[in-house]
Design a protein around this motif. Structure first.
Motif, PDB file in Angstrom:
ATOM      1  N   VAL A  80      -8.424   8.896  -1.083  1.00 23.61           N
ATOM      2  CA  VAL A  80      -7.810  10.152  -1.540  1.00 23.61           C
ATOM      3  C   VAL A  80      -6.722  10.605  -0.576  1.00 23.61           C
ATOM      4  N   ASN A  81      -6.946  10.400   0.708  1.00 21.47           N
ATOM      5  CA  ASN A  81      -6.012  10.886   1.729  1.00 21.47           C
ATOM      6  C   ASN A  81      -4.942   9.862   2.118  1.00 21.47           C
ATOM      7  N   THR A  82      -4.898   8.740   1.405  1.00 20.49           N
ATOM      8  CA  THR A  82      -3.908   7.708   1.712  1.00 20.49           C
ATOM      9  C   THR A  82      -2.680   7.895   0.829  1.00 20.49           C
ATOM     10  N   SER A  83      -1.524   8.023   1.456  1.00 16.46           N
ATOM     11  CA  SER A  83      -0.286   8.069   0.689  1.00 16.46           C
ATOM     12  C   SER A  83       0.113   6.630   0.392  1.00 16.46           C
ATOM     13  N   GLY A  84       0.328   6.335  -0.863  1.00 14.39           N
ATOM     14  CA  GLY A  84       0.583   4.954  -1.235  1.00 14.39           C
ATOM     15  C   GLY A  84      -0.713   4.256  -1.597  1.00 14.39           C
ATOM     16  N   LYS A  85      -0.693   2.949  -1.663  1.00 17.99           N
ATOM     17  CA  LYS A  85      -1.833   2.179  -2.137  1.00 17.99           C
ATOM     18  C   LYS A  85      -2.358   1.174  -1.101  1.00 17.99           C
ATOM     19  N   GLU A  86      -1.964   1.344   0.169  1.00 19.48           N
ATOM     20  CA  GLU A  86      -2.491   0.459   1.209  1.00 19.48           C
ATOM     21  C   GLU A  86      -3.233   1.275   2.245  1.00 19.48           C
ATOM     22  N   VAL A  87      -4.508   0.928   2.449  1.00 21.78           N
ATOM     23  CA  VAL A  87      -5.325   1.599   3.468  1.00 21.78           C
ATOM     24  C   VAL A  87      -5.084   0.910   4.806  1.00 21.78           C
ATOM     25  N   SER A  88      -4.865   1.702   5.843  1.00 28.45           N
ATOM     26  CA  SER A  88      -4.517   1.142   7.152  1.00 28.45           C
ATOM     27  C   SER A  88      -5.688   0.369   7.751  1.00 28.45           C
ATOM     28  N   GLY A  89      -5.344  -0.646   8.522  1.00 33.23           N
ATOM     29  CA  GLY A  89      -6.363  -1.420   9.224  1.00 33.23           C
ATOM     30  C   GLY A  89      -7.135  -0.568  10.210  1.00 33.23           C
ATOM     31  N   GLU A  90      -6.460   0.438  10.773  1.00 34.37           N
ATOM     32  CA  GLU A  90      -7.096   1.322  11.747  1.00 34.37           C
ATOM     33  C   GLU A  90      -8.228   2.118  11.090  1.00 34.37           C
ATOM     34  N   LYS A  91      -7.978   2.633   9.856  1.00 38.57           N
ATOM     35  CA  LYS A  91      -9.006   3.396   9.146  1.00 38.57           C
ATOM     36  C   LYS A  91     -10.177   2.497   8.753  1.00 38.57           C
ATOM     37  N   ALA A  92      -9.846   1.298   8.275  1.00 41.20           N
ATOM     38  CA  ALA A  92     -10.896   0.357   7.887  1.00 41.20           C
ATOM     39  C   ALA A  92     -11.743  -0.029   9.096  1.00 41.20           C
ATOM     40  N   PHE A  93     -11.090  -0.179  10.251  1.00 43.98           N
ATOM     41  CA  PHE A  93     -11.826  -0.543  11.460  1.00 43.98           C
ATOM     42  C   PHE A  93     -12.727   0.608  11.911  1.00 43.98           C
ATOM     43  N   GLU A  94     -12.273   1.839  11.727  1.00 42.48           N
ATOM     44  CA  GLU A  94     -13.105   2.987  12.080  1.00 42.48           C
ATOM     45  C   GLU A  94     -14.384   2.991  11.248  1.00 42.48           C
TER      46      GLU A  94
END
Length: 878
Positions: free
Chosen positions: A395-409
C-alpha cells in the motif's frame, strides 16, 4: 530388503570382521567447540585420529546420525529439489584406529555390497585419488592395485582433490579416499550413456554409496600436511542411498525410510506424492512433491535434534534447528495449503520407524511432538503477521516494485521468508528488487562472518607423547608443565592462547558447569587463566598472554572461591532434579542446565506452569537434604550398565563412555563429571528466584545457593525497611500497601474520567475549526494531551465528519508525537495514505512511524519541528 534389515546386515557383517558395535553419538555436539552438529560418522572419533585418546576397540562399527546444515558441509538448500540430499542422514561406518588399512577395507566393502547384499557388480564404479602436486601426495597406486582384483579397469576412475581427498574442515585429520558409486538407471539408459561419465556429475541415479577414507594426514593452519601418528580407516556409507539401491527405486524418498512419512502427509493434506518413477508431471505436482520431500526430510532432523537436547531458539544450534523447521512449515503453508500445525503429527510415525535403533526418539516422543507443535503455531502466526506487514508495504509503495531493503526488513526482523514475499508480490502484480535484497543479505552475512571470524594456529608441541591427566576432583593446586600451546585470534575475544598441561586441577566446561578460572604461577611470573574448555579430549586453559618461559615448572591454582560457589550450585541442581521428579512426577527429565558461581539454571520437561505451592515444596525438599548433611558418595570409574542398574540417572543427548562417574547424595544418584560439594551442608541454603516456560513442554527454574541466598535475604530486608520508612513506619505494612493500591485505582478512574471529559470538550470545540480544502474537511492542531489521549482525540474528531483529514500533535515527556486520521472514502478515492503522511511529516521532528492507510502515528525527538509539521500537513490535500 527393508531398511531395518539393511542396517542390521551392515552391523552384523562388520561385527563378524572383529568390529565392536557402538551406538550413535548425539546429533548435537556438546564437547567439540569446532562443530555445531555431528556432520559425519568420524566426528565422535576425532580425538582417536589425533592421538589424544584410546578407543574401546581398534575396530568399531556403527550407524551415526548426521546433520549437514551449517559450516563447510551444508546441504540445506538442495534438500527437496533433488532426490538424494538430506539434512539429517544416517552414516553407516566401520573404523580402524591404527589397525587394518586399505588391503582389508576395500575388499570388505566389495564383499558386503556384492556378496551379502548381492548388488549387481556391473552397476558399480570405484574411484581412487589421482594425487596432488600441491600437497605432495602421490597417486594412490595401492588402492588402484587392490581394486583391479575385483573391478575392470574401465570402471576404476581417477578422482581429484575435490572428489577424492576427504577433509572435515580447514584444519584437522584428512586423507585420500576411494569411493564406490552405483548406476541405478535402466539398461537402455546405461547402454546409451556410460555410467563412468556420470560419476561425480550430480546425476540423481548415479550416486556415491560408500566412501573409504584413509586418514593419514593432519591439515595444519598454513595449509600444509603432516603425517598422523598412525594410519586409520574412516568408512562412511549413505544409508538412505544404499536403501534406494537395495529397494530398486531411483529416489531416496521412494524407499521405506521415507514412504511412511510421505503417506502420513498425504493423509493429512489430501494431496498425493508421485514417485520418481512417474515422468512428465505437471509444474503444480512438482511443487507438491518438493514440498513433501522438504517436510519429511526436515522433520527427521528437527525431531532427533530435540530428542538429543537441542531446543529451537534464536541463537547458535537452536537457531539452525528453528530455521530447518520453519523451512518445512513455509513449504507446507505455500504449496500444500496447510494453515494449521501438522508436522508434529509425523513424530509418531518417525518414532515407530526408528525407535528400535534410536530409542531416544521413542522415549522423547511426547516432548518432541509438543515442541514442534508449538513452534509451528508460533511461526504460522508470524506468517500471518508478515502477510499483513507486506500488505502495508505494498500500500505504501509508489509504483509496482518493492525495495529490497523493505523485503530484507521483513526477512531479518520478522522472519518472513523471501521466497514467500516474492510469491505474494507476483500474485498482486508487484515485483521485488531482488538485487537490493541480495545486497542487504550479503551485508548481514559479512557482519556475521566478521563477528565470528576465528583463526587458529597449529599446536606448538613442547613435550611429545604426553597424556594429560585431570586431578581436579582431588586437588585445586598442583605442579604442572606446559605440553603444548597455540594462538587463537577471533573478532569476538581478540587474541587468546590455549595452553595444555601435563596434569591439571582445572575443570573444563562440561555438563552445564562453567570452566574453572585461576592462575599459573612460576618462580618469576603469574599468568591468569580466564577459562577452561575441552576439545578433542584435550583440556585447554585460556590465557591472554603466554609465560615468558613456557618450559618452566608452574603451580596450577584454581580460583577456589569461584569453584566452591559453582560446586554448591551444581550439587543443588542434582537435589532439585530429584525434588522435581518426586513432586511433579517421573516424567520430569533434565533438558539443559547452566551452573556457574552466581546461580544455577535448570531446564526440564513438564507440561504446565509449576505452581507457587509446588515451588515451595521443591525448595523445602532441597533444603531438608541440605540440613540432613548428606555426604558425597562418588564412584569414579564404574561400568555404565552397573551404574544404571543401581539407579543412576543418565541424560538424553549426553555421550557416555563404557565407564562412568556416578554422584550420589542420599536418594539422588546421577552420572556426572562435574565438581560437587563434599557434604550437602556446604550448600547452606537453596532459593528459587524464577520459574517460566522455555518451549512447549519445557520449563526453566533459576535458583541460588550459599552466599547468594544470604545476599538475597539481605536485599529483601533492606527493601522492606525502605518500604516501611516510605510508608511512615506503619504497624501493618501489607495493609498499608493494599490501601495504597485501592487509592491508586480510585485516582486512576478519576483521571480517566477527567481525560474523557477533556477529550470530549476538545472534540466538540475542535469540530468547529475544520476548514474546507478542495472538498476535504481539514484540521491540523497542537494539543496539550498525552500521546495516547492525542491518539484517541484524533480518531474521535476524524470520525465526526465525512471526508476528514486530521493531523494532531502533542508533547509528552519532552518528546513530540503526531497522529493522522484520513476518512476511508478519501483513502479509496483520492489515494491518500496516513502512513505516508506520518513518514513525511515525521522528518520535521526527527522521527518516524506508520500504521494503516486511514490512521497512523509517529514519535520524534525535536519538539521545535512541530510548527513545520502543522504548516506542511496541508500540502497533502491542496
Amino acid at each position: 530388503m527393508k531398511s531395518q534389515d539393511i542396517r542390521k546386515a551392515y552391523l552384523q557383517f562388520f561385527e563378524s570382521k572383529g568390529h565392536t558395535i557402538v551406538p550413535s553419538a548425539p546429533i548435537v555436539l556438546k564437547d567439540d567447540p569446532t562443530l555445531m552438529f555431528n556432520n559425519s560418522g568420524m566426528a565422535q572419533f576425532k580425538e582417536f585420529f589425533l592421538g589424544n585418546g584410546t578407543p574401546k576397540s581398534p575396530r568399531i562399527t556403527d550407524t551415526q546420525k548426521c546433520l549437514r546444515v551449517s559450516g563447510k558441509h551444508n546441504d540445506l538448500e538442495d534438500v527437496g529439489f533433488d532426490t538424494y540430499h538430506h539434512t539429517m542422514f544416517e552414516m553407516l561406518g566401520n573404523w580402524s584406529f591404527g589397525d587394518y588399512f586399505k588391503k582389508e577395507a576395500l575388499p570388505w566393502a566389495w564383499e558386503f555390497l556384492t556378496e551379502v547384499l548381492k548388488l549387481d557388480k556391473d552397476r558399480l564404479y570405484v574411484s581412487v585419488f589421482e594425487g596432488s602436486k600441491e600437497d605432495n601426495v602421490p597417486f594412490d597406486q595401492e588402492a588402484w592395485d587392490i581394486w583391479k582384483q575385483f573391478v575392470p579397469e574401465d570402471r576404476i576412475i581417477l578422482g581429484n582433490k575435490k572428489d577424492n581427498f576427504w577433509e572435515m574442515g580447514d584444519q584437522g585429520p584428512c586423507g585420500p579416499c576411494s569411493e564406490i558409486h552405483i548406476d541405478l538407471r535402466t539398461d537402455a539408459e546405461r547402454t546409451a550413456v556410460s555410467g563412468r561419465s556420470l560419476v561425480n556429475a550430480d546425476h540423481p541415479q548415479v550416486v556415491e554409496i560408500w566412501n573409504n577414507v584413509f586418514m593419514e594426514f593432519n591439515r595444519k593452519a598454513d595449509g600444509s600436511l603432516e603425517k598422523l601418528p598412525a594410519q586409520h580407516v574412516d568408512t562412511g556409507m549413505g544409508f538412505e542411498r544404499l536403501c534406494m539401491a537395495m529397494q530398486n527405486v531411483t529416489s531416496n524418498y521412494d524407499t521405506d525410510v521415507f514412504t511412511p512419512l510421505i503417506a502420513k502427509v498425504e493423509e493429512i493434506t489430501g494431496l498425493k506424492y508421485t514417485s520418481n518413477e512417474v515422468k512428465n508431471i505437471s509444474e503444480e505436482q512438482n511443487k507438491t512433491n518438493i514440498a513433501i520431500r522438504v517436510i519429511v526430510d526436515h522433520v527427521r532432523a528437527v525431531a532427533f535434534a530435540i530428542a538429543d537436547g537441542q531446543l529451537p531458539s534464536n541463537t547458535g544450534a537452536g537457531y539452525v534447528i528453528r530455521r530447518i523447521l520453519r523451512r518445512a512449515i513455509r513449504y507446507g503453508f505455500t504449496f500444500l495449503d496447510t494453515k494449521e500445525p501438522f508436522i508434529n503429527k509425523l513424530v509418531a510415525v518417525l518414532a515407530n520407524q526408528m525407535g528400535e535403533f534410536f530409542p531416544e526418539i521413542k522415549s522423547q516422543q511426547q516432548l518432541v511432538t509438543n515442541v514442534i507443535r508449538e513452534e509451528e503455531a508460533s511461526f504460522l502466526r508470524t506468517l500471518e503477521q508478515g502477510i499483513q506487514l507486506l500488505e502495508n508495504v505494498m500500500v505504501n509503495t509508489s509504483g509496482k516494485e518493492v525495495s529490497g531493503e523493505k523485503a530484507f526488513e521483513l526477512y531479518d526482523t520478522f522472519g518472513f521468508p523471501i521466497d514467500l514475499t516474492a510469491l505474494i508480490l507476483r500474485e498482486r502484480g508487484f515485483s521485488l528488487d531482488e538485487a537490493g535484497f541480495e545486497t542487504e543479505l550479503q551485508k548481514q552475512k559479512a557482519r556475521s562472518r566478521a563477528a565470528s571470524e576465528v583463526s587458529t594456529e597449529d599446536w606448538n608441541v613442547l613435550i611429545e607423547g604426553n597424556v594429560e591427566t585431570f586431578v581436579g576432583y582431588d586437588q585445586t593446586e598442583n605442579e604442572a608443565k606446559i605440553t603444548r600451546i597455540r594462538k587463537v585470534d577471533s573478532k569476538k575475544d581478540g587474541i587468546l592462547y590455549q595452553i595444555v598441561l601435563d596434569n591439571t586441577p582445572f575443570y573444563p566446561e562440561g555438563g552445564g558447569q562453567v570452566g574453572d578460572k585461576g592462575t599459573l604461577v612460576s618462580a618469576n611470573e603469574t599468568i591468569d587463566i580466564i577459562d577452561t574448555k575441552k576439545e578433542n579430549n584435550l583440556i585447554l586453559h585460556f590465557a591472554k598472554q603466554l609465560p615468558e618461559n613456557v618450559n618452566a615448572v608452574f603451580t596450577a591454582k584454581v580460583n577456589t572461591d569461584l569453584r566452591s560457589a559453582s560446586s554448591k550450585n551444581h550439587s543443588a541442581t542434582h537435589l532439585m532434579h530429584l525434588a522435581l521428579r518426586t513432586i511433579l512426577g517421573t516424567h520430569v527429565e533434565q533438558k539443559g542446565s547452566l551452573v556457574n558461581p552466581t546461580y544455577l539454571r535448570f531446564d526440564f520437561s513438564h507440561f504446565s506452569k509449576v505452581s507457587d505451592e509446588e515451588l515451595r515444596q521443591v525448595e523445602d525438599f532441597v533444603n531438608t537434604r541440605i540440613a540432613a548433611q548428606l555426604p558425597l558418595i562418588e564412584r569414579r570409574s564404574i561400568p555404565i550398565q552397573q551404574a544404571l542398574d543401581e539407579g543412576a540417572m543418565a541424560l538424553f543427548g549426553e555421550k557416555y563412555g563404557d565407564n562412568v562417574r556416578a554422584i550420589k547424595f542420599g536418594e539422588s544418584m546421577e552420572l556426572c563429571g562435574g565438581i560437587h560439594v563434599n557434604n550437602t551442608a556446604d550448600i547452606w541454603q537453596f532459593k528459587i528466584v524464577s520459574e517460566g516456560a522455555v518451549a512447549a513442554g519445557i520449563r526453566r527454574i533459576e535458583a541460588i545457593t550459599g552466599d547468594a541466598v544470604k545476599d538475597f535475604y539481605t536485599n529483601q530486608e533492606n527493601t522492606l525497611a525502605e518500604i516501611k520508612e516510605t510508608l511512615k513506619n506503619p504497624q501493618d505494612i501489607l495493609k498499608s500497601v493494599v490501601s495504597l493500591q485501592d487509592d491508586n485505582a480510585k485516582l486512576k478512574k478519576q483521571i480517566e474520567q477527567l481525560l474523557k471529559e477533556k477529550i470530549d470538550g476538545l472534540s466538540a470545540s475542535l469540530v468547529s475549526e475544520f476548514t474546507d480544502v478542495n472538498g476535504i474537511n481539514f484540521l491540523v492542531k497542537q494539543v496539550d494531551l498525552s500521546m495516547s489521549s492525542t491518539k484517541d482525540l484524533t480518531q474521535a474528531i476524524g470520525t465526526s465528519k465525512p471526508n476528514s483529514f486530521v493531523v494532531l500533535a502533542s508533547i509528552e515527556d519532552g518528546l513530540p508525537n503526531i497522529h493522522c486520521y484520513i476518512a476511508k472514502e478519501l483513502v479509496a478515492e483520492k489515494g491518500l495514505n496516513a502512513g505516508n503522511v506520518i513518514r513525511e511529516l515525521g522528518k520535521h521532528i526527527d522521527g518516524n512511524g506508520g500504521g494503516q492507510p486511514f490512521f497512523a502515528s509517529g514519535k520524534g525527538k525535536n519538539t521545535n519541528g512541530i510548527a513545520a509539521v502543522l504548516e506542511n500537513a496541508i500540502n497533502f490535500v491542496k
